[in-house]
Design a protein around this motif. Structure first.
Motif, PDB file in Angstrom:
ATOM      1  N   TYR A  17       0.791  -1.130   0.007  1.00  0.00           N
ATOM      2  CA  TYR A  17       0.020  -0.016   0.163  1.00  0.00           C
ATOM      3  C   TYR A  17       0.954   1.134  -0.008  1.00  0.00           C
ATOM      4  CZ  TYR A  17      -4.419  -2.251   0.924  1.00  0.00           C
ATOM      5  OH  TYR A  17      -5.613  -3.063   1.114  1.00  0.00           O
ATOM      6  N   LEU A  18       1.851   1.328   0.744  1.00  0.00           N
ATOM      7  CA  LEU A  18       2.723   2.517   0.994  1.00  0.00           C
ATOM      8  C   LEU A  18       3.262   2.813  -0.294  1.00  0.00           C
ATOM      9  CD1 LEU A  18       4.513   1.907   4.338  1.00  0.00           C
ATOM     10  CD2 LEU A  18       2.890   3.772   3.974  1.00  0.00           C
ATOM     11  N   ALA A  19       3.851   1.718  -0.977  1.00  0.00           N
ATOM     12  CA  ALA A  19       4.619   2.053  -2.315  1.00  0.00           C
ATOM     13  C   ALA A  19       3.651   2.786  -3.298  1.00  0.00           C
ATOM     14  CB  ALA A  19       5.006   0.563  -3.034  1.00  0.00           C
TER      15      ALA A  19
ATOM     16  N   GLY B  34       0.543  -5.069  11.969  1.00  0.00           N
ATOM     17  CA  GLY B  34       1.131  -5.107  10.778  1.00  0.00           C
ATOM     18  C   GLY B  34       0.820  -3.908  10.083  1.00  0.00           C
ATOM     19  N   PHE B  35      -0.148  -3.508  10.077  1.00  0.00           N
ATOM     20  CA  PHE B  35      -0.499  -1.973   9.378  1.00  0.00           C
ATOM     21  C   PHE B  35      -0.051  -0.922   9.934  1.00  0.00           C
ATOM     22  CE2 PHE B  35      -3.645  -4.771   6.709  1.00  0.00           C
ATOM     23  CZ  PHE B  35      -3.195  -4.208   5.394  1.00  0.00           C
ATOM     24  N   GLN B  36      -0.397  -0.821  11.279  1.00  0.00           N
ATOM     25  CA  GLN B  36      -0.235   0.647  11.942  1.00  0.00           C
ATOM     26  C   GLN B  36       1.044   0.756  12.546  1.00  0.00           C
ATOM     27  OE1 GLN B  36      -4.773   2.012  12.463  1.00  0.00           O
ATOM     28  NE2 GLN B  36      -3.573   1.921  14.341  1.00  0.00           N
ATOM     29  N   GLY B  37       1.671  -0.473  13.247  1.00  0.00           N
ATOM     30  CA  GLY B  37       2.516  -0.373  14.295  1.00  0.00           C
ATOM     31  C   GLY B  37       2.241  -0.034  15.562  1.00  0.00           C
TER      32      GLY B  37
ATOM     33  N   GLY C 181       5.404   5.627   8.391  1.00  0.00           N
ATOM     34  CA  GLY C 181       5.435   4.063   7.751  1.00  0.00           C
ATOM     35  C   GLY C 181       4.085   3.173   7.926  1.00  0.00           C
ATOM     36  N   SER C 182       3.255   4.043   8.509  1.00  0.00           N
ATOM     37  CA  SER C 182       1.680   3.181   8.994  1.00  0.00           C
ATOM     38  C   SER C 182       1.084   3.461   7.778  1.00  0.00           C
ATOM     39  CB  SER C 182       1.251   3.883  10.209  1.00  0.00           C
ATOM     40  OG  SER C 182       1.952   3.900  11.072  1.00  0.00           O
TER      41      SER C 182
ATOM     42  N   ARG D 245     -10.622  18.251  13.319  1.00  0.00           N
ATOM     43  CA  ARG D 245      -9.292  18.227  14.086  1.00  0.00           C
ATOM     44  C   ARG D 245      -9.051  16.570  14.200  1.00  0.00           C
ATOM     45  NH1 ARG D 245      -7.045  17.168  19.037  1.00  0.00           N
ATOM     46  NH2 ARG D 245      -5.292  18.396  19.931  1.00  0.00           N
ATOM     47  N   ARG D 246      -9.976  15.906  14.443  1.00  0.00           N
ATOM     48  CA  ARG D 246      -9.729  14.482  14.463  1.00  0.00           C
ATOM     49  C   ARG D 246      -8.833  13.787  13.302  1.00  0.00           C
ATOM     50  NH1 ARG D 246     -15.008  13.546  17.305  1.00  0.00           N
ATOM     51  NH2 ARG D 246     -14.490  12.989  19.562  1.00  0.00           N
ATOM     52  N   LEU D 247      -9.634  14.200  12.134  1.00  0.00           N
ATOM     53  CA  LEU D 247      -9.215  13.796  10.826  1.00  0.00           C
ATOM     54  C   LEU D 247      -7.906  14.569  10.479  1.00  0.00           C
ATOM     55  CD1 LEU D 247     -12.538  14.560   9.277  1.00  0.00           C
ATOM     56  CD2 LEU D 247     -11.595  12.225   9.229  1.00  0.00           C
ATOM     57  N   LEU D 248      -7.684  15.693  10.754  1.00  0.00           N
ATOM     58  CA  LEU D 248      -6.313  16.142  10.668  1.00  0.00           C
ATOM     59  C   LEU D 248      -5.163  15.776  11.194  1.00  0.00           C
ATOM     60  CD1 LEU D 248      -7.311  20.421  10.471  1.00  0.00           C
ATOM     61  CD2 LEU D 248      -6.558  18.804   8.643  1.00  0.00           C
ATOM     62  N   LEU D 249      -5.647  15.078  12.549  1.00  0.00           N
ATOM     63  CA  LEU D 249      -4.407  14.362  13.391  1.00  0.00           C
ATOM     64  C   LEU D 249      -4.210  13.300  12.839  1.00  0.00           C
ATOM     65  CD1 LEU D 249      -5.723  14.818  16.999  1.00  0.00           C
ATOM     66  CD2 LEU D 249      -3.532  15.463  16.350  1.00  0.00           C
ATOM     67  N   VAL D 250      -4.840  12.584  11.885  1.00  0.00           N
ATOM     68  CA  VAL D 250      -4.541  11.460  11.108  1.00  0.00           C
ATOM     69  C   VAL D 250      -3.354  11.646  10.168  1.00  0.00           C
ATOM     70  CG1 VAL D 250      -5.176   9.222  10.196  1.00  0.00           C
ATOM     71  CG2 VAL D 250      -6.508  10.186  11.911  1.00  0.00           C
ATOM     72  N   LYS D 251      -3.864  12.572   9.540  1.00  0.00           N
ATOM     73  CA  LYS D 251      -2.918  13.194   8.297  1.00  0.00           C
ATOM     74  C   LYS D 251      -1.484  13.297   8.886  1.00  0.00           C
ATOM     75  CE  LYS D 251      -6.556  14.773   5.382  1.00  0.00           C
ATOM     76  NZ  LYS D 251      -6.658  14.053   4.069  1.00  0.00           N
ATOM     77  N   PHE D 252      -1.398  14.304   9.856  1.00  0.00           N
ATOM     78  CA  PHE D 252      -0.263  14.564  10.505  1.00  0.00           C
ATOM     79  C   PHE D 252       0.733  13.561  10.996  1.00  0.00           C
ATOM     80  CE2 PHE D 252      -2.134  19.057  10.625  1.00  0.00           C
ATOM     81  CZ  PHE D 252      -0.995  19.552   9.925  1.00  0.00           C
ATOM     82  N   ARG D 253      -0.049  12.563  11.790  1.00  0.00           N
ATOM     83  CA  ARG D 253       0.519  11.604  12.279  1.00  0.00           C
ATOM     84  C   ARG D 253       1.086  10.440  11.186  1.00  0.00           C
ATOM     85  NH1 ARG D 253      -4.315  10.683  16.827  1.00  0.00           N
ATOM     86  NH2 ARG D 253      -3.332  12.092  18.509  1.00  0.00           N
ATOM     87  N   LEU D 254       0.290  10.465   9.982  1.00  0.00           N
ATOM     88  CA  LEU D 254       0.953   9.722   8.827  1.00  0.00           C
ATOM     89  C   LEU D 254       2.238  10.560   8.273  1.00  0.00           C
ATOM     90  CD1 LEU D 254      -2.343   8.309   7.373  1.00  0.00           C
ATOM     91  CD2 LEU D 254      -0.600   6.989   8.675  1.00  0.00           C
TER      92      LEU D 254
END
Length: 609
Positions: free
Chosen positions: A169-171, A214-217, A223-224, A392-401
């Protein structure tokens, strides 16, 4: 307050020549999200709250027209409607998928604050091809469905699969998985079992933990792949096994009082930090929690379930995204699938949207009607503070990724990673290992030596590995037949033809024909199970009876010949009859009377090496 950039890593997303806090990789995701939230327009924040289908154009270009299922051109949904979450459907080669990701991320960089796009997908590493559920592997490594992973009885195999899928997926830039599906397979007729881990709550809880590892770590990072665990609070107990995509399947029932058991995998997912949770379409009927009746509306509209149970009682503060099309009907060409507005059919789209927001959901799946939500805010029916909570919840995921820092991928690397030989080998091995041997009369398996073979449902190349292929069972020493589990074909509503629902009985004509085959030569019968089947008449005919959960012809032959010995154990029971199925309780695991094969049955471990 910003400052001029001291770092070569600085990306000026809003083009103001200043390193603003949200652009600063040295700050925490929380600090960056809080800063950006205060900068976004209402339209940009509203755009975050929609997650719809998208389709790439030819060769990995952007699609400048509506697609087969997607409703609007890409430049419109990104540049005008400000959507930044997309569920991708058809993908071409790995290089084309990577090229398309880069193209849409470049487009996103042209928006006022350069908010990157999050690309999501339904499962696409197995065999199911259903635009409402899952996609066949294509360029990706191919594995058994989740039922097959469950049949292995090995959480480490689940974690390995998830890690390989994450890398693939990451690739190509896929950073969100609309899976795992952890519903318990407690109603044998239900058409969504292939992507579950079977009927056991304890197994599903262990496996979802391995899957998320495996997916998120340990935590979301660059890298998640962020996972959406579904379908809360457990979609398995569908009345009569009918699926809640469709009006006749809207009711979810608990005649055995097992509601709490269906929560177990979600408790495990929350403990492991799942990035998102998706409520199911189903409408609970006759359910009480804490001595109070639960409103009989679909779970995505249900405040007692989303806010009361998920948020308050289970302590979940991640993203809640609805299942697709709770607000508007899905119209594709001349085909229609009504909005899954179960229990609130009387409300118009405006009322349905309000009900979803009041329930506590953050994002509207399968929708792009941003004007409707903007109007609700401007009319005062929804406060902007409510929008801010979800944005804010949705933005947090983008920043963490790490998407704000680098959402692009390498096309050359994508070709090397996706479908890499070691990944393909691992997937094929898992397919073979997951094959479950139910009968092995006379020790017929593993098949050895060369025989005259009559084959059905196998490619010529796979059949030839078993011996000389002959056209008639009467001239064969062995017959090998592959079947799919039976279902009732339905094709009135959009998507309906792709869902395997209804009776689990094989047609009598097929049974009679196979009896003639078995009379001519010893019969090895394989049935692909995307849900249980009534195997009773076939078990009497077959010298060897095996089942699989997504296995290529070559991988099946590997299992039958012992190249990769089959180890599978049934992830649910096999009912003896449809009468037993109809008498069972929808929410109780393995509840049919006198099953033909109990959950956990499998002879693979006893086969000679």
């Amino acid at each position: 307050m910003g400052s001029t950039d001291p770092s070569p890593d600085f990306t000026d997303l809003n083009g103001n020549g200043v390193l603003d806090p949200y652009e600063d990789p040295g700050l925490t995701p929380e600090e960056r999200a809080d800063d950006l939230l205060g900068r976004l327009s209402l339209a940009e924040k509203v755009g975050l709250m929609f997650h719809t289908v998208i389709e790439p154009g030819p060769g990995g270009e952007l699609l400048d027209t509506p697609g087969r299922i997607s409703k609007s051109p890409t430049r419109e949904v990104v540049g005008v409607k400000h959507l930044t979450h997309f569920n991708v459907h058809a993908l071409g080669t790995a290089r084309e998928a990577a090229r398309w990701n880069n193209a849409i991320q470049r487009l996103a960089r042209t928006t006022p604050h350069g908010v990157p796009v999050t690309i999501s997908t339904d499962p696409r590493h197995a065999f199911t091809e259903n635009s409402g559920v899952s996609f066949t592997a294509g360029a990706f490594s191919q594995w058994p469905e989740s039922l097959g992973l469950a049949a292995l009885g090995d959480p480490e195999a689940v974690r390995r699969f998830a890690d390989i899928a994450r890398r693939e997926y990451l690739a190509v830039g896929i950073r969100a998985a609309l899976h795992p599906q952890v519903d318990l397979a407690t109603e044998p007729r239900w058409g969504r079992q292939a992507q579950t881990f079977g009927s056991s709550a304890e197994r599903a809880a262990r496996y979802v933990a391995a899957y998320l590892d495996g997916f998120q770590g340990a935590e979301l990072g660059p890298g998640s792949v962020a996972c959406t665990t579904k379908h809360f609070p457990g979609g398995g107990p569908q009345k009569d096994g009918e699926d809640a995509h469709f009006p006749y399947g809207r009711e979810q029932v608990y005649p055995g009082g097992r509601f709490e058991e269906h929560l177990a995998p979600f408790r495990a997912a929350i403990a492991r930090g799942t990035a998102a949770i998706m409520p199911y379409y189903g409408m609970p009927v006759g359910l009480e929690l804490g001595g109070e009746p639960v409103e009989e509306v679909g779970f995505g509209y249900n405040r007692r379930i989303v806010t009361g149970l998920l948020r308050d009682e289970l302590g979940y503060d991640g993203v809640v995204v609805t299942d697709w099309e709770l607000v508007n009907d899905n119209v594709v060409g001349d085909r229609v699938l009504p909005a899954r507005a179960w229990g609130v059919e009387h409300l118009d789209p405006r009322g349905r949207m309000l009900k979803v927001l009041e329930a506590g959901c953050d994002q509207f799946g399968g929708e792009e009607c941003v004007d409707l939500l903007l109007d609700l805010v401007r009319s005062g029916e929804v406060g902007e503070a409510r929008i801010d909570v979800s944005a804010r919840r949705l933005l947090l995921v983008k920043f963490r990724l790490g998407l704000f820092d680098d959402p692009f991928v390498d096309e050359d690397a994508a070709e090397e990673v996706v479908g890499a030989a070691e990944f393909v080998r691992a997937g094929r091995e898992a397919q073979s290992r997951s094959v479950t041997v139910l009968e092995n009369r006379g020790g017929l398996l593993p098949l050895t030596g060369r025989r005259r073979v009559y084959a059905e449902g196998l490619t010529a190349e796979a059949a030839a590995r078993l011996g000389e292929v002959v056209p008639d069972p009467a001239s064969a020493d062995l017959a090998v037949v592959r079947l799919n589990a039976p279902y009732e074909h339905r094709d009135d509503l959009f998507l309906e033809a792709w869902f395997h629902q209804g009776s689990l009985d094989f047609p009598p004509g097929l049974v009679s024909r196979l009896a003639r085959v078995a009379a001519a030569a010893p019969l090895v019968l394989d049935v692909t199970l995307d849900r249980p089947a009534v195997l009773t008449p076939l078990a009497e005919l077959a010298s060897a009876l095996v089942v699989d959960y997504g296995t290529s012809d070559e991988a099946l032959v590997d299992a039958l010949t012992g190249v990769t010995p089959p180890e599978g154990r049934l992830p649910f029971e096999i009912p003896r009859s449809m009468a037993a199925v109809r008498a069972s309780r929808e929410d109780v695991p393995d509840d049919t009377a006198n099953p033909l094969y109990p959950a956990g049955h499998g002879l693979g471990g006893s086969l000679p090496a």
